[in-house]
Design a protein around this motif. Structure first.
Motif, mmCIF file in Angstrom:
data_model
loop_
_atom_site.group_PDB
_atom_site.id
_atom_site.type_symbol
_atom_site.label_atom_id
_atom_site.label_comp_id
_atom_site.label_asym_id
_atom_site.label_seq_id
_atom_site.Cartn_x
_atom_site.Cartn_y
_atom_site.Cartn_z
ATOM 1 N N VAL A 14 -14.014 -5.632 2.792
ATOM 2 C CA VAL A 14 -12.921 -5.579 1.829
ATOM 3 C C VAL A 14 -12.067 -6.829 1.954
ATOM 4 O O VAL A 14 -11.658 -7.212 3.044
ATOM 5 C CB VAL A 14 -12.058 -4.319 2.040
ATOM 6 C CG1 VAL A 14 -10.844 -4.348 1.131
ATOM 7 C CG2 VAL A 14 -12.875 -3.064 1.784
ATOM 8 N N GLN A 15 -11.855 -7.494 0.811
ATOM 9 C CA GLN A 15 -10.996 -8.676 0.771
ATOM 10 C C GLN A 15 -10.002 -8.500 -0.361
ATOM 11 O O GLN A 15 -10.403 -8.242 -1.504
ATOM 12 C CB GLN A 15 -11.830 -9.942 0.489
ATOM 13 C CG GLN A 15 -12.666 -10.408 1.647
ATOM 14 C CD GLN A 15 -13.517 -11.595 1.259
ATOM 15 O OE1 GLN A 15 -14.561 -11.435 0.647
ATOM 16 N NE2 GLN A 15 -13.060 -12.782 1.603
ATOM 17 N N ALA A 16 -8.730 -8.642 -0.037
ATOM 18 C CA ALA A 16 -7.679 -8.460 -1.042
ATOM 19 C C ALA A 16 -7.902 -7.156 -1.821
ATOM 20 O O ALA A 16 -7.820 -7.106 -3.040
ATOM 21 C CB ALA A 16 -7.619 -9.650 -1.996
ATOM 22 N N ASN A 17 -8.209 -6.108 -1.087
ATOM 23 C CA ASN A 17 -8.403 -4.786 -1.667
ATOM 24 C C ASN A 17 -9.588 -4.648 -2.621
ATOM 25 O O ASN A 17 -9.644 -3.709 -3.403
ATOM 26 C CB ASN A 17 -7.136 -4.321 -2.393
ATOM 27 C CG ASN A 17 -6.066 -3.910 -1.402
ATOM 28 O OD1 ASN A 17 -6.354 -3.248 -0.400
ATOM 29 N ND2 ASN A 17 -4.832 -4.316 -1.661
ATOM 30 N N ARG A 18 -10.488 -5.600 -2.578
ATOM 31 C CA ARG A 18 -11.674 -5.471 -3.418
ATOM 32 C C ARG A 18 -12.903 -5.616 -2.545
ATOM 33 O O ARG A 18 -12.908 -6.358 -1.570
ATOM 34 C CB ARG A 18 -11.696 -6.563 -4.497
ATOM 35 C CG ARG A 18 -10.353 -6.863 -5.043
ATOM 36 C CD ARG A 18 -10.065 -6.565 -6.472
ATOM 37 N NE ARG A 18 -11.034 -6.022 -7.315
ATOM 38 C CZ ARG A 18 -11.239 -6.480 -8.538
ATOM 39 N NH1 ARG A 18 -10.597 -7.553 -8.950
ATOM 40 N NH2 ARG A 18 -12.083 -5.891 -9.336
ATOM 41 N N SER A 19 -13.959 -4.919 -2.930
ATOM 42 C CA SER A 19 -15.157 -4.949 -2.114
ATOM 43 C C SER A 19 -15.916 -6.265 -2.293
ATOM 44 O O SER A 19 -15.950 -6.835 -3.378
ATOM 45 C CB SER A 19 -16.058 -3.768 -2.463
ATOM 46 O OG SER A 19 -16.335 -3.774 -3.846
ATOM 47 N N THR A 20 -16.475 -6.712 -1.202
ATOM 48 C CA THR A 20 -17.309 -7.913 -1.195
ATOM 49 C C THR A 20 -18.615 -7.556 -0.506
ATOM 50 O O THR A 20 -18.609 -6.836 0.477
ATOM 51 C CB THR A 20 -16.623 -9.043 -0.392
ATOM 52 O OG1 THR A 20 -15.347 -9.326 -0.957
ATOM 53 C CG2 THR A 20 -17.470 -10.307 -0.398
ATOM 54 N N ILE B 63 -18.065 -8.869 -9.184
ATOM 55 C CA ILE B 63 -19.516 -8.806 -8.956
ATOM 56 C C ILE B 63 -20.098 -10.200 -8.762
ATOM 57 O O ILE B 63 -20.751 -10.487 -7.759
ATOM 58 C CB ILE B 63 -20.248 -8.159 -10.155
ATOM 59 C CG1 ILE B 63 -19.906 -6.672 -10.226
ATOM 60 C CG2 ILE B 63 -21.757 -8.351 -10.028
ATOM 61 C CD1 ILE B 63 -20.549 -5.963 -11.389
ATOM 62 N N TYR B 64 -19.834 -11.070 -9.732
ATOM 63 C CA TYR B 64 -20.471 -12.380 -9.688
ATOM 64 C C TYR B 64 -19.908 -13.256 -8.576
ATOM 65 O O TYR B 64 -20.586 -14.163 -8.106
ATOM 66 C CB TYR B 64 -20.389 -13.058 -11.063
ATOM 67 C CG TYR B 64 -21.198 -12.295 -12.093
ATOM 68 C CD1 TYR B 64 -22.554 -12.057 -11.887
ATOM 69 C CD2 TYR B 64 -20.612 -11.773 -13.236
ATOM 70 C CE1 TYR B 64 -23.304 -11.325 -12.788
ATOM 71 C CE2 TYR B 64 -21.352 -11.050 -14.161
ATOM 72 C CZ TYR B 64 -22.702 -10.828 -13.936
ATOM 73 O OH TYR B 64 -23.438 -10.103 -14.828
ATOM 74 N N LYS C 266 -28.321 -9.359 -6.324
ATOM 75 C CA LYS C 266 -28.904 -9.654 -5.016
ATOM 76 C C LYS C 266 -28.113 -8.973 -3.899
ATOM 77 O O LYS C 266 -28.675 -8.540 -2.910
ATOM 78 C CB LYS C 266 -28.906 -11.164 -4.777
ATOM 79 C CG LYS C 266 -29.846 -11.943 -5.690
ATOM 80 C CD LYS C 266 -31.283 -11.835 -5.223
ATOM 81 C CE LYS C 266 -32.153 -12.948 -5.796
ATOM 82 N NZ LYS C 266 -32.241 -12.927 -7.259
ATOM 83 N N VAL C 267 -26.805 -8.900 -4.053
ATOM 84 C CA VAL C 267 -25.984 -8.280 -3.005
ATOM 85 C C VAL C 267 -25.064 -7.169 -3.515
ATOM 86 O O VAL C 267 -24.865 -6.170 -2.827
ATOM 87 C CB VAL C 267 -25.109 -9.307 -2.239
ATOM 88 C CG1 VAL C 267 -25.914 -10.051 -1.216
ATOM 89 C CG2 VAL C 267 -24.393 -10.263 -3.183
#
Length: 287
Positions: free
Chosen positions: A273-279, A186-187, A251-252
């Motif tokens: 998706v980056q390295a299987n995690r959401s951005t 998240i952060y 914020k995002v």
DNA sequence: AAGAGGCCCTGATAGC
DNA sequence: TGCTATCAGGGCCTCT
């Protein structure tokens, strides 16, 4: 929920409730956490007092009066609850769970004190407890972890030097605990949004100013989250990490397809998706 | 050495 | 209603 700020909020709450208290009994319902709980676990904690509660990165570190440590990691879904004895059913009936925020399932570990209980709940069981026998072993346990964002070592020289000959995306580095400890998914998005840096940027391509921004904003975002967490959690007397009211104004993160909150920006928040995690990012103001 | 990917596990939610 | 697929805030391990 548990990135560094959330763990810090839990630490503060635990410190308030359990410093100087003796663990009368340890109850383990399920030993199969991220790491299987040692058979000597209960014995090592029984009749020990909690001298201090530290935190490093996303880890809670309970310092006991025999100089051993018990480290706790909350994984993805771990929460710690405090149950006070003024509940009549506390020691006499196993169905004492009338605290509205205390789940009835997945309460794997309990520490009983004279007037209260600490309950560890973790549906996914990615979290764990681990006994550490002394200071040296504690130091070893974390020797491959990078500095926290608040650490003096996390400065421009460190960052620039670390990024030499590396070419992963900056987002992935913020999640890499060997580089910097305590930032989670998240952060990481929030820090890059505040820094106006596109999460896909290779660390090769970051200039000094951008590196500086990342350092400053990492501290800023995490500190602010601790303050916010602390203030929202105050209303929850016996329960920590409960969902629902424990909201933050991201914020995002989680704002896919919503309008960018930056003044005068017409962008829309995207989820990639980056390295299987959401951005989450705004492609307009994050370059 | 660095980077990519799989995996541990349950529950909530979306889509059919 | 009930099935299946997908996804979730972490981090360790293995393989290339």
């Amino acid at each position: 929920m548990p990135e560094l700020p959330e763990v810090e909020v839990v630490r503060q709450s635990l410190a308030k409730n359990f410093i100087g208290k003796k663990i009368k009994k340890v109850l383990v319902r399920n030993r199969k956490l991220r790491f299987k709980l040692n058979t000597s676990f209960e014995k090592e904690l029984k009749n020990k007092s909690i001298n201090k509660i530290h935190r490093f990165s996303k880890y809670l570190i309970m310092e006991l009066n025999d100089k051993k440590f018990c480290i706790i990691h909350l994984g993805m879904s771990g929460t710690i609850h405090v149950v006070k004895k003024n509940n009549k059913k506390f020691f006499t009936n196993t169905s004492f769970y009338n605290s509205p925020n205390l789940p009835t399932k997945h309460n794997h570990i309990e520490f009983e004190f004279e007037n209260s209980k600490l309950v560890y709940n973790d549906p996914r069981r990615f979290g764990f407890f681990q006994m550490i026998k002394d200071q040296k072993q504690l130091k070893d346990r974390f020797k491959f972890y990078g500095p926290e964002p608040f650490d003096k070592k996390f400065d421009l020289k460190y960052v620039i030097n670390y990024f030499k000959n590396k070419n992963k995306d900056i987002k992935n580095y913020l999640l890499d605990q060997k580089f910097v400890s305590g930032i989670g998914n998240i952060y990481a998005s929030e820090i890059l949004y505040l820094s106006k840096i596109n999460p896909l940027t290779s660390v090769n391509d970051l200039n000094r100013t951008q590196c500086k921004k990342i350092i400053i904003n990492s501290k800023k975002i995490l500190l602010n989250a601790i303050i916010k967490g602390g203030s929202t959690i105050r209303d929850f007397k016996n329960t920590f990490g409960s969902s629902g009211k424990f909201q933050k104004e991201f914020k995002v993160y989680g704002r896919e397809k919503l309008k960018c909150k930056r003044l005068n920006c017409n962008g829309t928040i995207d989820k990639i998706v980056q390295a299987n995690r959401s951005t989450f990012l705004c492609k307009i103001c994050q370059k």
